[in-house]
Design a protein around this motif. Structure first.
Motif, mmCIF file in Angstrom:
data_model
loop_
_atom_site.group_PDB
_atom_site.id
_atom_site.type_symbol
_atom_site.label_atom_id
_atom_site.label_comp_id
_atom_site.label_asym_id
_atom_site.label_seq_id
_atom_site.Cartn_x
_atom_site.Cartn_y
_atom_site.Cartn_z
ATOM 1 N N GLU A 1 0.863 -1.185 0.000
ATOM 2 C CA GLU A 1 0.000 0.000 0.000
ATOM 3 C C GLU A 1 0.895 1.228 0.000
ATOM 4 N N TYR A 2 0.760 2.062 -1.025
ATOM 5 C CA TYR A 2 1.656 3.198 -1.245
ATOM 6 C C TYR A 2 0.825 4.464 -1.373
ATOM 7 N N HIS A 3 1.173 5.505 -0.598
ATOM 8 C CA HIS A 3 0.431 6.758 -0.597
ATOM 9 C C HIS A 3 1.224 7.830 -1.344
ATOM 10 N N ILE A 4 0.594 8.487 -2.311
ATOM 11 C CA ILE A 4 1.253 9.451 -3.182
ATOM 12 C C ILE A 4 1.093 10.862 -2.617
ATOM 13 N N ASP A 5 2.220 11.565 -2.447
ATOM 14 C CA ASP A 5 2.152 12.955 -1.980
ATOM 15 C C ASP A 5 2.791 13.942 -2.959
ATOM 16 N N GLU A 6 3.303 13.459 -4.097
ATOM 17 C CA GLU A 6 3.880 14.358 -5.097
ATOM 18 C C GLU A 6 3.917 13.656 -6.445
ATOM 19 N N THR A 7 3.775 14.416 -7.531
ATOM 20 C CA THR A 7 3.845 13.861 -8.886
ATOM 21 C C THR A 7 4.803 14.707 -9.725
ATOM 22 N N TYR A 8 5.477 14.053 -10.677
ATOM 23 C CA TYR A 8 6.447 14.732 -11.531
ATOM 24 C C TYR A 8 6.356 14.164 -12.951
ATOM 25 N N THR A 9 6.908 14.930 -13.893
ATOM 26 C CA THR A 9 7.197 14.427 -15.231
ATOM 27 C C THR A 9 8.691 14.578 -15.453
ATOM 28 N N VAL A 10 9.399 13.461 -15.619
ATOM 29 C CA VAL A 10 10.846 13.463 -15.784
ATOM 30 C C VAL A 10 11.177 13.194 -17.249
ATOM 31 N N PRO A 11 11.909 14.095 -17.903
ATOM 32 C CA PRO A 11 12.260 13.875 -19.314
ATOM 33 C C PRO A 11 13.013 12.557 -19.507
ATOM 34 N N GLY A 12 12.580 11.786 -20.478
ATOM 35 C CA GLY A 12 13.214 10.512 -20.753
ATOM 36 C C GLY A 12 12.726 9.371 -19.891
ATOM 37 N N VAL A 13 11.951 9.689 -18.848
ATOM 38 C CA VAL A 13 11.437 8.659 -17.944
ATOM 39 C C VAL A 13 9.921 8.589 -18.003
ATOM 40 N N GLY A 14 9.272 9.758 -17.950
ATOM 41 C CA GLY A 14 7.817 9.806 -17.966
ATOM 42 C C GLY A 14 7.257 10.233 -16.634
ATOM 43 N N THR A 15 6.113 9.701 -16.283
ATOM 44 C CA THR A 15 5.436 10.073 -15.042
ATOM 45 C C THR A 15 6.085 9.387 -13.848
ATOM 46 N N VAL A 16 6.385 10.197 -12.816
ATOM 47 C CA VAL A 16 6.994 9.688 -11.588
ATOM 48 C C VAL A 16 6.148 10.163 -10.410
ATOM 49 N N VAL A 17 5.862 9.259 -9.488
ATOM 50 C CA VAL A 17 5.122 9.610 -8.277
ATOM 51 C C VAL A 17 6.031 9.407 -7.073
ATOM 52 N N GLY B 1 7.587 1.676 5.238
ATOM 53 C CA GLY B 1 8.206 2.683 6.080
ATOM 54 C C GLY B 1 9.202 3.561 5.362
ATOM 55 N N GLN B 2 9.461 3.288 4.084
ATOM 56 C CA GLN B 2 10.457 4.068 3.348
ATOM 57 C C GLN B 2 9.790 5.076 2.422
ATOM 58 N N SER B 3 10.393 6.252 2.314
ATOM 59 C CA SER B 3 9.982 7.242 1.324
ATOM 60 C C SER B 3 10.631 6.866 -0.002
ATOM 61 N N CYS B 4 9.856 6.831 -1.067
ATOM 62 C CA CYS B 4 10.383 6.369 -2.347
ATOM 63 C C CYS B 4 9.584 6.989 -3.482
ATOM 64 N N SER B 5 10.113 6.853 -4.694
ATOM 65 C CA SER B 5 9.428 7.327 -5.897
ATOM 66 C C SER B 5 9.386 6.196 -6.910
ATOM 67 N N PHE B 6 8.273 6.123 -7.644
ATOM 68 C CA PHE B 6 8.056 5.087 -8.651
ATOM 69 C C PHE B 6 7.924 5.731 -10.022
ATOM 70 N N ALA B 7 8.618 5.171 -11.008
ATOM 71 C CA ALA B 7 8.399 5.539 -12.401
ATOM 72 C C ALA B 7 7.334 4.602 -12.961
ATOM 73 N N LEU B 8 6.253 5.166 -13.500
ATOM 74 C CA LEU B 8 5.108 4.377 -13.954
ATOM 75 C C LEU B 8 5.138 4.203 -15.460
ATOM 76 N N LYS B 9 4.765 3.012 -15.909
ATOM 77 C CA LYS B 9 4.779 2.697 -17.335
ATOM 78 C C LYS B 9 3.441 3.064 -17.970
ATOM 79 N N LYS B 10 3.502 3.888 -19.032
ATOM 80 C CA LYS B 10 2.336 4.247 -19.844
ATOM 81 C C LYS B 10 1.230 4.899 -19.007
ATOM 82 N N VAL B 11 1.623 5.846 -18.160
ATOM 83 C CA VAL B 11 0.665 6.610 -17.362
ATOM 84 C C VAL B 11 0.949 8.092 -17.579
ATOM 85 N N LYS B 12 -0.092 8.871 -17.905
ATOM 86 C CA LYS B 12 0.059 10.309 -18.089
ATOM 87 C C LYS B 12 -0.046 11.022 -16.739
#
Length: 451
Positions: free
Chosen positions: A251-267, A313-324
Motif C-alpha cells: 500500500e503506497y500513498h502518493i504525496d507528489e507527482t512529476y514528469t521526468v524527461p526521458g522517464v515519464g510520469t513519476v510519483v 516505512g520508506q519514502s520512495c518514488s516510482f516511475a510508472l509505465k504508460k501513465v500520463k
C-alpha cells in the motif's frame, strides 16, 4: 547510467517534520545540521536547502523541502566529512546504517494547507518546532503545536537566534513557551537541555512519554548548543512498527507527482505496507469516478538511490509505465489487487472542535486532511443540533468533488482557514447508505394549522 542497489533494507529511516512561525530559522538550522557549516547571519546556510528561486529571493519556504542526515554504524554523522559534504544523497546513504529525513515545512500562514499536508501525509516520527528567541510564541507557533498534538507527534523545541536576542526578551520567550506547554489540553513537561546530564534525561524520557518536551536554546551562527541537539538527534527512533507491516499487501500513498524527461510520469510518497519490486503491477486510484486502474512500476528510487525493491516505512518514488501525469494526483494510492480497494464518498467520525467563533451545524464545509487525502467535505448528518468549541459529536462527512480511499480508525484534521477540529474515522459508508449532498436536515414537523 545509475548503478542499481539490490536492496535498501539495511537503511532505517526516521522522518522529522520541522515547523514553526515564519522567520524562526527552520531552513537555516537544517542547512547547518546537514552541511556541517555554521551560518554567516545573512542566509548562507538556508540557500543550500531551498528548492525554488522565489524562496531564495524572499528567504521563506513555500513548499515541503527534504534534507537528509546520515548516521553510520559508529553512531557518527556521515554528512560532516569532506567527501560526503560535496556528494549527494546516494553517497550519504551508501555510507549510512540509518538516516534522518527532515521535512522542512512552511511557516507563513498563507501556506498553512501545505504545512498541514506535510504533517499528515508524510507519517513523521517526531516534530522539531523552532521558535525565534527575539519573536517569541506567535499565533502560527501555537497553530503548528496544536497540529502536532492532534496527530500525537512527539515534540521537541529549538529556541533559535539566541545570539541576537537580549536577555530580557529571551526570558519572556521562555515564559511564553512554558505557558503554552503547560496549558490545558497539552500539559507537556518542559526539559531544558543545557548540559550532558540534561541530554541524558531528555533522551531517556522522550518518545516513551507523550508529556516530555525537550527544549534547546541554540544559535545557527555561533553554534551554541548544536552539539547537544546533534546528540539528541542520534537517539531518535521510528515510532512505527514498519517491520510488521512488511508482511501485509503493498500500500503506497502518493504525496507528489512529476514528469521526468526521458522517464515519464513519476510519483513520490511513502510505502505504508508490504514490499514493492520493479515490474510489480499495482492498482492506482481512485480517479474522479472512484475507479482503480492497473499500472506497472518500471523503476524505483529511494533517497535518490535506484533500487530493485523498497520496504514498508520508506519514502520512495516510482516511475510508472504508460501513465500520463494528468491521470495522477496527490492523495491517490497504489495498492495490491488482492485488497480490492473501494473509494468512499461518505464516512462517519467522532470529532472534537478545537476552536470556532460560533457554532457548527448541518451543511458546514471544511477541508479534510487524513493522511495524503486533502479535499473539502460537508457535514450531512450529526447526532446533535450544533457543536461548539471544546465539544465532541458523531458526524457524517461527504466529500464535495470525488470519492477517496479511506481507512477506518484513521486520524483526521478538518480546517476552515486555521485548524478547527480533529477526529477519528469510525465507519466508512457504503454506496447504498449514502445520503448525498441534497439531504442535509431531517424533515420539519408539520405546522399545527395543517394537523
Amino acid at each position: 547510467m545509475d548503478e542499481f542497489v539490490p536492496s535498501s533494507d539495511q537503511i532505517s529511516e526516521v522522518r522529522i517534520v520541522v515547523c514553526g512561525n515564519v522567520d524562526a530559522g527552520k531552513s537555516t538550522l537544517l542547512g547547518v545540521l546537514t552541511k556541517g557549516e555554521l551560518d554567516n547571519g545573512r542566509g548562507k546556510a538556508r540557500s543550500n536547502v531551498f528548492r525554488h528561486k522565489h524562496e531564495i529571493e524572499t528567504g521563506r519556504t513555500s513548499s515541503v523541502g527534504s534534507e537528509l542526515l546520515g548516521i553510520d554504524e559508529n553512531n557518527e554523522f556521515v554528512n560532516y566529512n569532506v567527501a560526503a559534504r560535496r556528494s549527494g544523497w546516494s553517497d550519504i546513504c551508501s555510507r549510512s546504517s540509518r538516516v534522518l529525513l527532515f521535512l522542512d515545512l512552511a511557516g507563513h500562514e498563507r501556506y498553512l494547507k501545505t504545512t498541514v499536508f506535510g504533517m499528515t501525509g508524510n507519517y513523521p516520527d517526531a516534530c522539531m518546532m523552532l521558535i525565534a528567541a527575539n519573536n517569541g510564541v506567535l499565533s502560527m507557533t501555537k497553530e503548528h503545536f496544536h497540529l502536532a498534538l492532534a496527530l500525537k507527534l512527539p515534540v521537541f523545541i529549538v529556541i533559535s537566534k539566541i545570539d541576537i536576542c537580549p536577555e530580557n526578551i529571551l526570558k519572556q520567550t521562555v515564559e511564553g513557551l512554558v505557558k503554552m506547554l503547560k496549558a490545558p489540553g497539552s500539559k507537556k513537561l518542559p526539559i531544558f537541555v543545557r548540559s550532558e546530564e540534561d541530554l541524558q534525561t531528555a533522551c531517556q524520557n522522550f518518545g516513551g512519554s507523550d508529556r516530555v518536551c525537550p527544549i534547546f536554546l541554540a544559535s545557527s551562527v555561533t553554534g551554541e548548543s548544536l552539539d547537544l541537539l546533534r546528540g539528541f538527534l542520534k537517539m531518535l527512533k521510528s515510532r512505527h512498527s514498519w517491520h510488521a507491516a512488511r508482511s501485509n499487501p503493498p500500500e503506497y500513498h502518493i504525496d507528489e507527482t512529476y514528469t521526468v524527461p526521458g522517464v515519464g510520469t513519476v510519483v513520490a510518497g511513502t510505502l505504508i505496507n508490504g514490499i514493492v519490486k520493479v515490474n510489480d503491477n499495482l492498482l492506482l486510484g481512485p480517479d474522479g469516478f472512484g475507479q482503480f486502474n492497473s499500472v506497472t512500476i518500471k523503476g524505483i528510487h529511494t533517497n535518490c538511490m535506484p533500487v530493485m525493491e523498497v520496504y514498508a516505512g520508506q519514502s520512495c518514488s516510482f516511475a510508472l509505465k504508460k501513465v500520463k501525469r494528468k491521470d495522477v494526483r496527490k492523495g491517490m494510492v497504489m495498492v495490491d489487487p488482492v485488497m480490492k480497494p473501494i473509494a468512499f464518498w461518505e464516512f462517519e467520525a467522532e470529532v472534537l472542535i478545537i476552536t470556532h467563533a460560533t457554532t457548527i451545524g448541518l451543511g458546514y464545509q471544511s477541508v479534510i486532511h487524513c493522511g495524503v487525502t486533502r479535499q473539502a467535505a460537508q457535514i450531512v448528518q450529526m447526532n446533535t443540533d450544533v457543536i461548539r468549541s471544546g465539544t465532541r459529536s458523531q458526524v457524517r462527512f461527504r466529500f464535495m468533488y470525488r470519492p477517496e480511499y479511506m481507512k477506518a480508525d484513521s486520524m483526521l484534521i478538518f480546517r476552515e482557514g486555521k485548524t478547527k477540529g480533529i477526529g477519528k474515522i469510525n465507519r466508512l459508508v457504503p454506496s447504498e447508505e449514502e445520503l448525498g449532498l441534497g439531504v442535509l436536515r431531517p424533515p420539519k414537523p408539520p405546522h399545527p394549522a395543517q394537523s
